[in-house]
Design an enzyme around this catalytic site. Structure first.
Site, PDB file in Angstrom:
ATOM      1  N   ASP A 226       0.806  -1.224  -0.097  1.00  0.00           N
ATOM      2  CA  ASP A 226       0.093   0.084  -0.078  1.00  0.00           C
ATOM      3  C   ASP A 226       0.989   1.345   0.057  1.00  0.00           C
ATOM      4  OD1 ASP A 226      -2.545   1.231   0.055  1.00  0.00           O
ATOM      5  OD2 ASP A 226      -2.368   1.506   2.196  1.00  0.00           O
TER       6      ASP A 226
ATOM      7  N   SER B 211      -7.446   5.150  -0.270  1.00  0.00           N
ATOM      8  CA  SER B 211      -7.766   4.162  -0.700  1.00  0.00           C
ATOM      9  C   SER B 211      -9.225   3.822  -0.478  1.00  0.00           C
ATOM     10  CB  SER B 211      -7.028   2.951  -0.115  1.00  0.00           C
ATOM     11  OG  SER B 211      -5.553   3.301  -0.099  1.00  0.00           O
TER      12      SER B 211
ATOM     13  N   GLN C 174      -5.489  -1.903  -6.644  1.00  0.00           N
ATOM     14  CA  GLN C 174      -6.168  -1.013  -5.894  1.00  0.00           C
ATOM     15  C   GLN C 174      -6.930   0.310  -6.593  1.00  0.00           C
ATOM     16  OE1 GLN C 174      -4.504   2.608  -3.028  1.00  0.00           O
ATOM     17  NE2 GLN C 174      -4.164   0.521  -1.965  1.00  0.00           N
TER      18      GLN C 174
END
EC number: 3.1.2.1
Length: 320
Positions: free
Chosen positions: A233, A255, A305
């Site tokens: 991430d 996110s 993502q």
């Protein structure tokens, strides 16, 4: 996946020396450490807080996967993880993780995890675990050809080099000073770092070598996967900003979801190449894809993502 031993990585920890007696990685001892409260119920603390002052999504993913992995047998390992971030997390409050055992089968087991603060879910995910199954069905893309990490500046040295440049654009100087003030439990070496003397639109692609700081060891593939969730991430969604940073600055970015597929055993405390690209952005959202490669060319993890990205026009210095 089997335990990450004999990975064919000729470099291994040769560039780090013998770390077996060194302090364990802070990612294992603190950042991803959970306190058991009851069966399938855990509490997480020790949160790294980015400049957004919200919880770092990678840490929540990593802790949730730690909780899920505790509910399966030793001979099964995660092969996929699908997550949604539903509320901003409060870094001042512990997070409770509740694991639901959806299914335990002979080959596959599925677990759902809900992360809760103030009585409300901030994050939900499902993780699927598989018993190792040999198969003749095998192929993968080829790893990009890039300089090895030994030939590249580490993140701190690169930032220092940028900041010493008198021609560095003011916007970049502010951002780099903010990044330099953060202490993160991972090491990064950027491949082909851009020049930052002026605002410029870049291709929505980036690559960097990454590994956990400290020593994790060979035996626990589950922990290496949890650390990879944390690593995956970091700076990921920012890939979608690269073509637009010359005209806009970020008003809000977070996110929305994150998915991972685990293909082969690896060690997260060894260098891996993180290849990131953004194939699309629109509707105040950006989509990013990523691949984590072992040094020996094996594709270890694939990531995807989507995040919300709200921009505002860049004010030119001539108007200030």
């Amino acid at each position: 996946m089997s335990a990450p031993e004999g990975l064919g990585d000729a470099h291994g920890d040769a560039d780090r020396g013998d770390l077996s007696g060194d302090l364990r990685s802070v990612l294992v001892t603190s950042v991803l450490n959970l306190e058991p409260l009851d069966e399938d119920l855990y509490r997480g603390r020790h949160y790294w807080v980015p400049t957004s002052q919200r919880l770092f999504g990678g840490q929540i993913m990593g802790q949730a996967l730690v909780a899920a992995a505790k509910s399966v047998s030793e001979d099964v390992h995660v092969h996929s993880l699908h997550c949604y971030f539903v509320r901003a997390g409060d870094p001042k409050v512990p997070v409770l993780y509740h694991v639901e055992r959806i299914r335990t089968g002979a080959s596959f087991s599925v677990r759902a995890v809900k992360a809760v603060q103030h009585g409300k879910a901030i994050f939900i995910c499902q993780a699927s675990f598989q018993q190792m199954q040999p198969s003749p069905l095998q192929h993968q893309f080829s790893m990009p050809s890039v300089p090895p990490p030994e030939d590249l500046l580490d993140h701190e040295a690169l930032i220092d080099q940028y900041l010493r440049d008198p021609n560095l654009h003011k916007k970049y100087r502010v951002g780099l000073n903010r990044v330099a003030a953060q202490e993160v439990p991972i090491e990064i070496k950027v491949v082909n770092p851009p020049t930052l003397t002026q605002l410029q639109a870049l291709e929505p692609k980036q690559m960097f070598w990454v590994r956990a700081r400290g020593y994790i060891g060979e035996g626990d593939i589950k922990m290496h996967c949890c650390v990879a969730a944390y690593i995956s991430d970091y700076a990921f969604l920012g890939t979608a900003l690269l073509p637009h940073q010359s005209k806009y600055k970020v008003n809000f970015m977070a996110s929305l979801d994150h998915s991972m597929w685990f293909h082969a055993p690896f060690r997260a405390d060894h260098w891996m190449l993180y290849e990131c690209e953004s194939p699309w952005a629109g509707g105040s959202r950006g989509l990013v894809h990523g691949r984590l490669w072992r040094r020996d060319g094996v594709l270890a993890v694939t990531c995807a993502q989507e995040g919300v990205i709200r921009l505002k026009p860049q004010v030119s210095e001539s108007k200030l």
